[in-house]
Design a protein around this motif. Structure first.
Motif, PDB file in Angstrom:
ATOM      1  N   ARG A  13       0.863  -1.192   0.000  1.00  0.00           N
ATOM      2  CA  ARG A  13       0.000   0.000   0.000  1.00  0.00           C
ATOM      3  C   ARG A  13       0.891   1.231   0.000  1.00  0.00           C
ATOM      4  N   PRO A  53      -1.729  -0.958  -5.228  1.00  0.00           N
ATOM      5  CA  PRO A  53      -0.600  -1.353  -6.074  1.00  0.00           C
ATOM      6  C   PRO A  53      -0.946  -1.447  -7.558  1.00  0.00           C
ATOM      7  N   ALA A  54      -2.203  -1.728  -7.875  1.00  0.00           N
ATOM      8  CA  ALA A  54      -2.577  -1.815  -9.290  1.00  0.00           C
ATOM      9  C   ALA A  54      -2.343  -0.475  -9.992  1.00  0.00           C
ATOM     10  N   ILE A  94      11.015  -0.239  -9.475  1.00  0.00           N
ATOM     11  CA  ILE A  94      10.460  -1.460  -8.901  1.00  0.00           C
ATOM     12  C   ILE A  94      11.522  -2.248  -8.134  1.00  0.00           C
ATOM     13  N   ASN A 109       4.782 -10.720  -3.462  1.00  0.00           N
ATOM     14  CA  ASN A 109       4.650 -10.610  -4.913  1.00  0.00           C
ATOM     15  C   ASN A 109       5.906 -10.018  -5.525  1.00  0.00           C
ATOM     16  N   ASP A 113      -2.470 -16.013 -10.050  1.00  0.00           N
ATOM     17  CA  ASP A 113      -3.506 -15.863 -11.092  1.00  0.00           C
ATOM     18  C   ASP A 113      -3.462 -17.025 -12.077  1.00  0.00           C
ATOM     19  N   VAL A 150     -12.000 -15.742  -2.611  1.00  0.00           N
ATOM     20  CA  VAL A 150     -13.158 -16.434  -2.049  1.00  0.00           C
ATOM     21  C   VAL A 150     -13.980 -15.420  -1.253  1.00  0.00           C
ATOM     22  N   PRO A 195      -7.281  -7.677   3.339  1.00  0.00           N
ATOM     23  CA  PRO A 195      -5.903  -7.424   3.790  1.00  0.00           C
ATOM     24  C   PRO A 195      -5.907  -6.325   4.855  1.00  0.00           C
TER      25      PRO A 195
HETATM   26  P1  C2E Z   1      -2.682 -10.274  -6.514  1.00  0.00           P
HETATM   27  O1  C2E Z   1      -1.322 -10.698  -6.168  1.00  0.00           O
HETATM   28  O2  C2E Z   1      -3.509 -11.181  -7.357  1.00  0.00           O
HETATM   29  O3  C2E Z   1      -3.380  -9.981  -5.104  1.00  0.00           O
HETATM   30  C1  C2E Z   1      -4.739 -10.216  -4.828  1.00  0.00           C
HETATM   31  C2  C2E Z   1      -5.541  -8.947  -4.937  1.00  0.00           C
HETATM   32  O4  C2E Z   1      -6.929  -9.269  -4.787  1.00  0.00           O
HETATM   33  C3  C2E Z   1      -5.240  -7.938  -3.842  1.00  0.00           C
HETATM   34  O5  C2E Z   1      -5.469  -6.633  -4.359  1.00  0.00           O
HETATM   35  C4  C2E Z   1      -6.287  -8.280  -2.794  1.00  0.00           C
HETATM   36  O6  C2E Z   1      -6.588  -7.204  -1.924  1.00  0.00           O
HETATM   37  C5  C2E Z   1      -7.468  -8.591  -3.672  1.00  0.00           C
HETATM   38  N1  C2E Z   1      -8.403  -9.515  -3.041  1.00  0.00           N
HETATM   39  C6  C2E Z   1      -8.187 -10.352  -2.001  1.00  0.00           C
HETATM   40  N2  C2E Z   1      -9.305 -11.065  -1.711  1.00  0.00           N
HETATM   41  C7  C2E Z   1     -10.246 -10.682  -2.592  1.00  0.00           C
HETATM   42  C8  C2E Z   1     -11.635 -11.056  -2.798  1.00  0.00           C
HETATM   43  O7  C2E Z   1     -12.199 -11.901  -2.113  1.00  0.00           O
HETATM   44  N3  C2E Z   1     -12.267 -10.444  -3.832  1.00  0.00           N
HETATM   45  C9  C2E Z   1     -11.680  -9.504  -4.615  1.00  0.00           C
HETATM   46  N4  C2E Z   1     -12.397  -8.945  -5.584  1.00  0.00           N
HETATM   47  N5  C2E Z   1     -10.375  -9.120  -4.445  1.00  0.00           N
HETATM   48  C10 C2E Z   1      -9.684  -9.709  -3.445  1.00  0.00           C
HETATM   49  P2  C2E Z   1      -4.377  -5.477  -4.169  1.00  0.00           P
HETATM   50  O8  C2E Z   1      -3.800  -5.536  -2.796  1.00  0.00           O
HETATM   51  O9  C2E Z   1      -4.994  -4.198  -4.634  1.00  0.00           O
HETATM   52  O10 C2E Z   1      -3.208  -5.898  -5.158  1.00  0.00           O
HETATM   53  C11 C2E Z   1      -3.396  -5.879  -6.547  1.00  0.00           C
HETATM   54  C12 C2E Z   1      -2.221  -6.485  -7.266  1.00  0.00           C
HETATM   55  O11 C2E Z   1      -1.051  -5.663  -7.102  1.00  0.00           O
HETATM   56  C13 C2E Z   1      -1.799  -7.845  -6.721  1.00  0.00           C
HETATM   57  O12 C2E Z   1      -2.659  -8.838  -7.254  1.00  0.00           O
HETATM   58  C14 C2E Z   1      -0.378  -7.940  -7.203  1.00  0.00           C
HETATM   59  O13 C2E Z   1      -0.335  -8.362  -8.543  1.00  0.00           O
HETATM   60  C15 C2E Z   1       0.086  -6.500  -7.132  1.00  0.00           C
HETATM   61  N6  C2E Z   1       0.868  -6.301  -5.884  1.00  0.00           N
HETATM   62  C16 C2E Z   1       0.443  -6.168  -4.606  1.00  0.00           C
HETATM   63  N7  C2E Z   1       1.482  -6.016  -3.761  1.00  0.00           N
HETATM   64  C17 C2E Z   1       2.607  -6.083  -4.522  1.00  0.00           C
HETATM   65  C18 C2E Z   1       4.016  -6.012  -4.231  1.00  0.00           C
HETATM   66  O14 C2E Z   1       4.464  -5.896  -3.069  1.00  0.00           O
HETATM   67  N8  C2E Z   1       4.880  -6.107  -5.289  1.00  0.00           N
HETATM   68  C19 C2E Z   1       4.417  -6.284  -6.581  1.00  0.00           C
HETATM   69  N9  C2E Z   1       5.344  -6.373  -7.579  1.00  0.00           N
HETATM   70  N10 C2E Z   1       3.117  -6.367  -6.893  1.00  0.00           N
HETATM   71  C20 C2E Z   1       2.218  -6.270  -5.868  1.00  0.00           C
END
Ligand code: C2E
Ligand code: CA
Ligand code: CA
Ligand code: CA
Length: 278
Positions: free
Chosen positions: A62, A73-74, A86, A117, A180, A237, A262
């Motif tokens: 975050r 992060p997206a 990065i 990640n 994924d 889930v 989270p």
């Molecule tokens: P990801 O690794 O696929 O992480 C899962 C994302 O889905 C997370 O969003 C999480 O908050 C969200 N999520 C968890 N449970 C659910 C659910 O039940 N339903 C839905 N709709 N969503 C859920 P977040 O935290 O916004 O992260 C988005 C993406 O950003 C992550 O997808 C990952 O690809 C990237 N990311 C996050 N942290 C890091 C990091 O430290 N480094 C890098 N390189 N990428 C990161």
């Protein structure tokens, strides 16, 4: 470009400029975010239904922006990748997630696993494997309790170099998960080149378990995991019904809003005592 009269065009132009200005500001702020200590890790539990306990935590980054509040992060990871920031961000995530795992281990949660990640760019760096090994040593973490999440897109770029790094990490005992799983264009042959230890079923497959084609997809992924001897985690889930269907299809470990969003370390720590939705 729509030319709906002079004013319409100018309006469109102004919007583009505003977007560009926002982007430039984001880039400037991102440059300083690390040294200003604006990043924070949140943690989402991975729950074993059979054991009724939290077996792992995924670290999710975050950005607490001083003006715009929390940014996900997206939004900023792709910008950080383009700007070459990065590498430093990933090093910070590695260090902080290992530090947190050490603290939880020290307070008695000795089996807990931490997932983090990585970006495909991290696999371009020669020193990346050594940095990971140095971090587990620094924080006295059994390598099997740290898991690196990679994406199928990473496996498709520079396959040889990336595969060698995954092999080295696995040889050192670390976990590597494909994030994924099933959404990219990778083929099953990648599972031979990349000796990963875990598949994470993408939430798009979990989200609509009642769609006609989706149960077969989950069953197939479950079969692949079993065949290759891999762990399996279902992501995204959100409903009790999904928990039941996933269990009946042979998937035990789950992560998603149904259990917990989270949260910062202090809140996440409570789930180690009392598992969410148990
Ligand atoms: P990801 O690794 O696929 O992480 C899962 C994302 O889905 C997370 O969003 C999480 O908050 C969200 N999520 C968890 N449970 C659910 C659910 O039940 N339903 C839905 N709709 N969503 C859920 P977040 O935290 O916004 O992260 C988005 C993406 O950003 C992550 O997808 C990952 O690809 C990237 N990311 C996050 N942290 C890091 C990091 O430290 N480094 C890098 N390189 N990428 C990161
Ligand atoms: Ca992930
Ligand atoms: Ca994912
Ligand atoms: Ca993702």
């Amino acid at each position: 470009v729509k030319r709906s009269g002079k004013n319409g065009f100018r309006f469109f132009d102004a919007e583009l400029n505003a977007h560009h200005r926002q982007r430039v500001t984001l880039e400037n702020d991102l440059h300083n975010a690390l040294e200003r200590n604006e990043f924070e890790l949140h943690f989402q539990p991975q729950v074993s239904m059979a054991g009724r306990r939290v077996v792992g935590m995924e670290a999710l980054l975050r950005w607490n922006h001083p003006l715009h509040g929390q940014i996900g992060p997206a939004v900023f990871i792709p910008v950080a990748e383009e700007m070459g920031l990065i590498t430093d961000i990933s090093r910070w995530v590695l260090d902080r997630s290992c530090h947190q795992l050490m603290r939880w281990r020290d307070s008695g949660h000795t089996d807990l696993r931490m997932s983090l990640n990585l970006s495909p760019h991290d696999f371009d760096r020669a020193g990346m494997v050594d940095e990971v090994l140095a971090a587990v040593t620094r924080y006295r973490i059994p390598p099997a309790q740290l898991e690196l999440e990679i994406t199928e897109s990473m496996m498709m770029q520079d396959t040889e170099g990336a595969a060698a790094k995954v092999q080295a990490l696995r040889a050192a005992g670390l976990g590597v998960a494909i994030d994924d799983f099933g959404t990219g264009y990778s083929s099953l042959s990648y599972l031979q080149k990349f000796p990963v230890s875990c598949l994470k079923i993408d939430r798009s497959f979990v989200g609509d378990l009642y769609g006609p084609a989706l149960n077969p997809i989950i069953s197939a992924i479950t079969g692949i995991a079993r065949g290759f001897g891999l762990q399996l985690i279902a992501e995204g889930v959100e409903q009790a019904e999904q928990v039941e269907v996933l269990r009946s299809l042979g998937c035990d470990v789950m992560q998603g809003y149904y259990f917990a969003h989270p949260a910062a370390a202090a809140e996440a720590e409570q789930w180690l005592q009392t598992p969410p939705c148990a």
